[in-house]
Design a protein around this motif. Structure first.
Motif, PDB file in Angstrom:
ATOM      1  N   LYS A  33       0.828  -1.205   0.000  1.00 55.07           N
ATOM      2  CA  LYS A  33       0.000   0.000   0.000  1.00 55.07           C
ATOM      3  C   LYS A  33       0.869   1.264   0.000  1.00 55.07           C
ATOM      4  CE  LYS A  33      -3.779   1.959   2.623  1.00 55.07           C
ATOM      5  NZ  LYS A  33      -4.387   2.003   3.951  1.00 55.07           N
ATOM      6  N   ASP A  34       1.835   1.296   0.905  1.00 56.90           N
ATOM      7  CA  ASP A  34       2.683   2.485   1.022  1.00 56.90           C
ATOM      8  C   ASP A  34       3.576   2.670  -0.205  1.00 56.90           C
ATOM      9  OD1 ASP A  34       1.495   2.760   3.436  1.00 56.90           O
ATOM     10  OD2 ASP A  34       3.256   2.214   4.655  1.00 56.90           O
ATOM     11  N   ALA A  35       4.078   1.559  -0.729  1.00 59.54           N
ATOM     12  CA  ALA A  35       4.954   1.650  -1.904  1.00 59.54           C
ATOM     13  C   ALA A  35       4.161   2.150  -3.106  1.00 59.54           C
ATOM     14  CB  ALA A  35       5.568   0.283  -2.198  1.00 59.54           C
ATOM     15  N   SER A  36       2.926   1.637  -3.247  1.00 60.94           N
ATOM     16  CA  SER A  36       2.088   2.060  -4.374  1.00 60.94           C
ATOM     17  C   SER A  36       1.728   3.543  -4.247  1.00 60.94           C
ATOM     18  CB  SER A  36       0.816   1.218  -4.451  1.00 60.94           C
ATOM     19  OG  SER A  36       1.152  -0.137  -4.539  1.00 60.94           O
ATOM     20  N   ALA A  37       1.451   3.979  -3.014  1.00 56.66           N
ATOM     21  CA  ALA A  37       1.101   5.389  -2.786  1.00 56.66           C
ATOM     22  C   ALA A  37       2.303   6.282  -3.106  1.00 56.66           C
ATOM     23  CB  ALA A  37       0.652   5.589  -1.344  1.00 56.66           C
ATOM     24  N   ALA A  38       3.491   5.864  -2.667  1.00 52.61           N
ATOM     25  CA  ALA A  38       4.713   6.641  -2.950  1.00 52.61           C
ATOM     26  C   ALA A  38       4.922   6.759  -4.454  1.00 52.61           C
ATOM     27  CB  ALA A  38       5.916   5.962  -2.290  1.00 52.61           C
ATOM     28  N   LEU A  39       4.663   5.659  -5.141  1.00 50.25           N
ATOM     29  CA  LEU A  39       4.840   5.651  -6.590  1.00 50.25           C
ATOM     30  C   LEU A  39       3.822   6.572  -7.266  1.00 50.25           C
ATOM     31  CD1 LEU A  39       6.331   4.327  -9.018  1.00 50.25           C
ATOM     32  CD2 LEU A  39       4.473   2.664  -9.061  1.00 50.25           C
ATOM     33  N   GLU A  40       2.596   6.491  -6.786  1.00 53.60           N
ATOM     34  CA  GLU A  40       1.546   7.302  -7.401  1.00 53.60           C
ATOM     35  C   GLU A  40       1.854   8.793  -7.235  1.00 53.60           C
ATOM     36  OE1 GLU A  40      -2.425   6.645  -5.909  1.00 53.60           O
ATOM     37  OE2 GLU A  40      -3.262   6.952  -7.911  1.00 53.60           O
ATOM     38  N   ARG A  41       2.353   9.147  -6.053  1.00 47.57           N
ATOM     39  CA  ARG A  41       2.685  10.566  -5.794  1.00 47.57           C
ATOM     40  C   ARG A  41       4.074  10.922  -6.321  1.00 47.57           C
ATOM     41  NH1 ARG A  41       1.162   9.092  -0.471  1.00 47.57           N
ATOM     42  NH2 ARG A  41       3.337   9.359   0.113  1.00 47.57           N
ATOM     43  N   LEU A  42       4.789   9.900  -6.798  1.00 42.70           N
ATOM     44  CA  LEU A  42       6.198  10.051  -7.200  1.00 42.70           C
ATOM     45  C   LEU A  42       6.993  10.721  -6.074  1.00 42.70           C
ATOM     46  CD1 LEU A  42       5.636  11.111 -10.925  1.00 42.70           C
ATOM     47  CD2 LEU A  42       6.273   8.869 -10.051  1.00 42.70           C
ATOM     48  N   ASP A  43       6.756  10.162  -4.867  1.00 40.53           N
ATOM     49  CA  ASP A  43       7.342  10.730  -3.653  1.00 40.53           C
ATOM     50  C   ASP A  43       8.427   9.774  -3.142  1.00 40.53           C
ATOM     51  OD1 ASP A  43       7.939  11.579  -1.119  1.00 40.53           O
ATOM     52  OD2 ASP A  43       5.929  11.210  -0.286  1.00 40.53           O
ATOM     53  N   ALA A  44       9.687  10.217  -3.240  1.00 40.10           N
ATOM     54  CA  ALA A  44      10.809   9.340  -2.861  1.00 40.10           C
ATOM     55  C   ALA A  44      11.134   9.396  -1.370  1.00 40.10           C
ATOM     56  CB  ALA A  44      12.032   9.690  -3.679  1.00 40.10           C
ATOM     57  N   SER A  45      10.417  10.248  -0.623  1.00 31.17           N
ATOM     58  CA  SER A  45      10.797  10.455   0.788  1.00 31.17           C
ATOM     59  C   SER A  45      10.562   9.209   1.657  1.00 31.17           C
ATOM     60  CB  SER A  45      10.022  11.635   1.367  1.00 31.17           C
ATOM     61  OG  SER A  45       8.649  11.311   1.427  1.00 31.17           O
ATOM     62  N   GLU A  46       9.643   8.335   1.234  1.00 28.44           N
ATOM     63  CA  GLU A  46       9.301   7.159   2.041  1.00 28.44           C
ATOM     64  C   GLU A  46      10.171   5.944   1.722  1.00 28.44           C
ATOM     65  OE1 GLU A  46       5.793   6.394   4.086  1.00 28.44           O
ATOM     66  OE2 GLU A  46       7.223   7.917   4.749  1.00 28.44           O
ATOM     67  N   VAL A  47      10.943   6.081   0.638  1.00 31.50           N
ATOM     68  CA  VAL A  47      11.611   4.874   0.113  1.00 31.50           C
ATOM     69  C   VAL A  47      12.540   4.223   1.141  1.00 31.50           C
ATOM     70  CG1 VAL A  47      13.123   3.974  -1.691  1.00 31.50           C
ATOM     71  CG2 VAL A  47      11.390   5.672  -2.266  1.00 31.50           C
ATOM     72  N   ASP A  48      13.336   5.055   1.837  1.00 35.11           N
ATOM     73  CA  ASP A  48      14.284   4.479   2.808  1.00 35.11           C
ATOM     74  C   ASP A  48      13.560   3.718   3.917  1.00 35.11           C
ATOM     75  OD1 ASP A  48      16.481   5.301   1.454  1.00 35.11           O
ATOM     76  OD2 ASP A  48      16.690   7.204   2.550  1.00 35.11           O
ATOM     77  N   ARG A  49      12.447   4.308   4.379  1.00 30.84           N
ATOM     78  CA  ARG A  49      11.684   3.635   5.438  1.00 30.84           C
ATOM     79  C   ARG A  49      11.163   2.289   4.927  1.00 30.84           C
ATOM     80  NH1 ARG A  49       6.520   2.752   6.840  1.00 30.84           N
ATOM     81  NH2 ARG A  49       5.642   4.023   5.181  1.00 30.84           N
ATOM     82  N   LEU A  50      10.675   2.288   3.673  1.00 27.37           N
ATOM     83  CA  LEU A  50      10.129   1.047   3.120  1.00 27.37           C
ATOM     84  C   LEU A  50      11.219  -0.022   2.938  1.00 27.37           C
ATOM     85  CD1 LEU A  50       7.623   2.639   0.588  1.00 27.37           C
ATOM     86  CD2 LEU A  50       7.031   1.273   2.585  1.00 27.37           C
TER      87      LEU A  50
END
Lengths: 223, 253
Positions: A33-50
């Protein structure tokens, strides 16, 4: 389980394995869910946490493996108990691989800058993501309640994931022809859709394992 | 399915007024190890003892129904029980060598059944029996020593040698390893596996894992009834009856 073991610790050990699978599954769903949301927003800020969470998922896989191994060595389970000890090892492996796909999905948020011509493709990929999350949640409920009917529904639902995967391919191909400059991003989305398609296959395997735990029948062997 | 060597049909056994076995239908196949499992008092040992009519020794024990070995009715009035017991040997829970030498323990049955026509034939058959029981190499140079001077596991193998000396068709075993340590148990289990080439073996065991390890067929008894019988692999992976599943997995109910 209707009847409890005479040795109560046996039940506790089996139920701990089950609880760990459910916890791991829940975490994997939130990763998708979080990875898909990050991708949809093209938001790289969550990537390290994921990525960090994926390491936790890998650790849970190992923990389930160790618990099952210990239970087999110490209790020497047979019949239903043996399947309840062995198949979670496979199920945890499937979850671990779905987790890896979620990690790749998140990483893609770093690489894509604008969906552009791929907007429609992205929508379909997101649809696949939602479907995968639902299938996985249902597979976990089927496992938790030994519900082979629900497990069969999960296997059936995968057909829609496969259909979407093909649709993504067709739509992306068309978009590439129209906007060759965006070919790279679109190819990445094709690969991503294939990740979700593979994720669906892993959930189907989990649903098969649920069927095997309850009935003793290996659907893969008989298919 | 191969033709059963031992066939029980509608078998009932009573001790006085108490019924110990109820309407048992069970086939024992030749050259296989059949394990009888179930909780204490379930009737498995009673079933075992009906096969060589050991229950005849118990006052008030009554049998009805049919039990055939190789097509012959075991409970026919014309049956010579001594000859039957030569055909159907038995090994007990506790090793019980006779208070005689190792040699005489094995030679005893051969002598009383007149199965050796000369001293050298007797010696040959004693040696063959001890070799078949996997004991020869350990005791070949002390055949004149008392049987009860051996270790527990060796004594049990001596009892097996004594049983097979008269070349029975069937060997009944009533918890043959319950008094033995794990190594001696493993030796006996290995021996049982090799003996099944020549004999049909029926074994009562309280150890689920022993039943799973050594038998090809398993029968589960509960409260005097046969709940389920089948191939051991099936019984220990996907038993048909919930009662069987509960028992083999150690559940209440």
């Amino acid at each position: 389980m209707k009847n409890a073991h005479i040795v109560a610790r046996f039940d506790e050990d089996l139920s701990k394995i089950k609880t760990r699978i459910l916890e791991m599954g829940k975490l994997v769903i939130s990763q998708i869910k979080d990875a898909s949301a990050a991708l949809e927003r093209l938001d790289a800020s969550e990537v390290d946490r994921l990525i960090a969470t994926d390491r936790r998922i890998n650790g849970m896989n190992k923990d389930i493996h160790n618990r099952a191994e210990r239970l087999i060595a110490l209790r020497q389970p047979v019949a239903l108990d043996l399947r309840q000890a062995i198949l979670p090892i496979n199920m945890a492996g499937e979850l671990e691989r779905i987790g890896d796909h979620a990690k790749s999905t998140a990483k893609l948020a770093r690489k894509l800058s604008d969906a552009g011509a791929g907007e429609q493709v992205m929508r379909m990929v997101q649809e696949m993501s939602v479907l995968l999350q639902t299938m996985l949640a249902q597979a976990l409920i089927a496992y938790s309640h030994s519900d082979i009917k629900l497990a069969a529904e999960v296997r059936e639902a995968d057909k829609e994931v496969d259909r979407l995967n093909k649709a993504v391919f067709a739509a992306a191909l068309q978009a590439i022809r129209q906007s060759p400059a965006e070919a790279e991003a679109l190819v990445r989305l094709i690969l991503l859709a294939r990740n979700f398609e593979r994720g669906g296959d892993h959930v189907v395997n989990m649903a098969r394992h649920v069927h095997q735990i309850v009935t003793g029948e290996d659907l893969k062997a008989s298919s | 399915m191969t033709r059963p060597f031992i066939a029980a049909r509608g078998m009932n056994v009573f001790y006085g007024d108490k019924q110990a076995l109820f309407d048992i239908d069970l086939d024992i196949e030749a050259n296989k190890v059949t394990a009888l499992i179930g909780p204490s008092g379930c009737g498995k040992s009673t079933f075992l003892r009906t096969i060589n009519r050991m229950n005849d020794l118990i006052a008030n024990c009554r049998f009805d129904g049919s039990l055939q070995i190789g097509g012959q009715q075991v409970y026919d009035t014309a049956v010579d029980v001594v000859a039957l017991r030569a055909q159907v040997g038995m090994v007990f829970q506790k090793p019980n060598p006779f208070p005689k030498s190792i040699f005489d323990n094995v030679a005893y049955g051969l002598k009383i059944h007149g199965l050796a026509s000369s001293k050298s034939e007797l010696q040959d058959r004693v040696e063959w029996s001890l070799k078949s029981a996997g004991l020869w190499d350990e005791i070949a140079n002390r055949l004149d020593q008392p049987g009860n001077s051996l270790s527990g596991g060796q004594q049990q193998r001596l009892c097996i040698a004594r049983t097979i000396a008269v070349q029975p068709k069937v060997i009944l075993m009533d918890e043959p390893c319950s008094a033995l340590d794990p190594i001696a148990t493993a030796v006996i289990e290995d021996l049982i596996d090799s003996l099944r080439e020549d004999y049909s073996i029926v074994i009562v065991t309280h150890s689920m894992h022993q039943a799973a390890r050594i038998s090809q067929r398993t029968a589960f008894f509960h409260l005097g009834r046969l709940i389920e019988a089948g191939d051991t692999t099936q019984m220990f992976t996907t038993p048909r009856e919930e009662q069987t599943q509960n028992y083999i997995t150690g559940r209440t109910g």
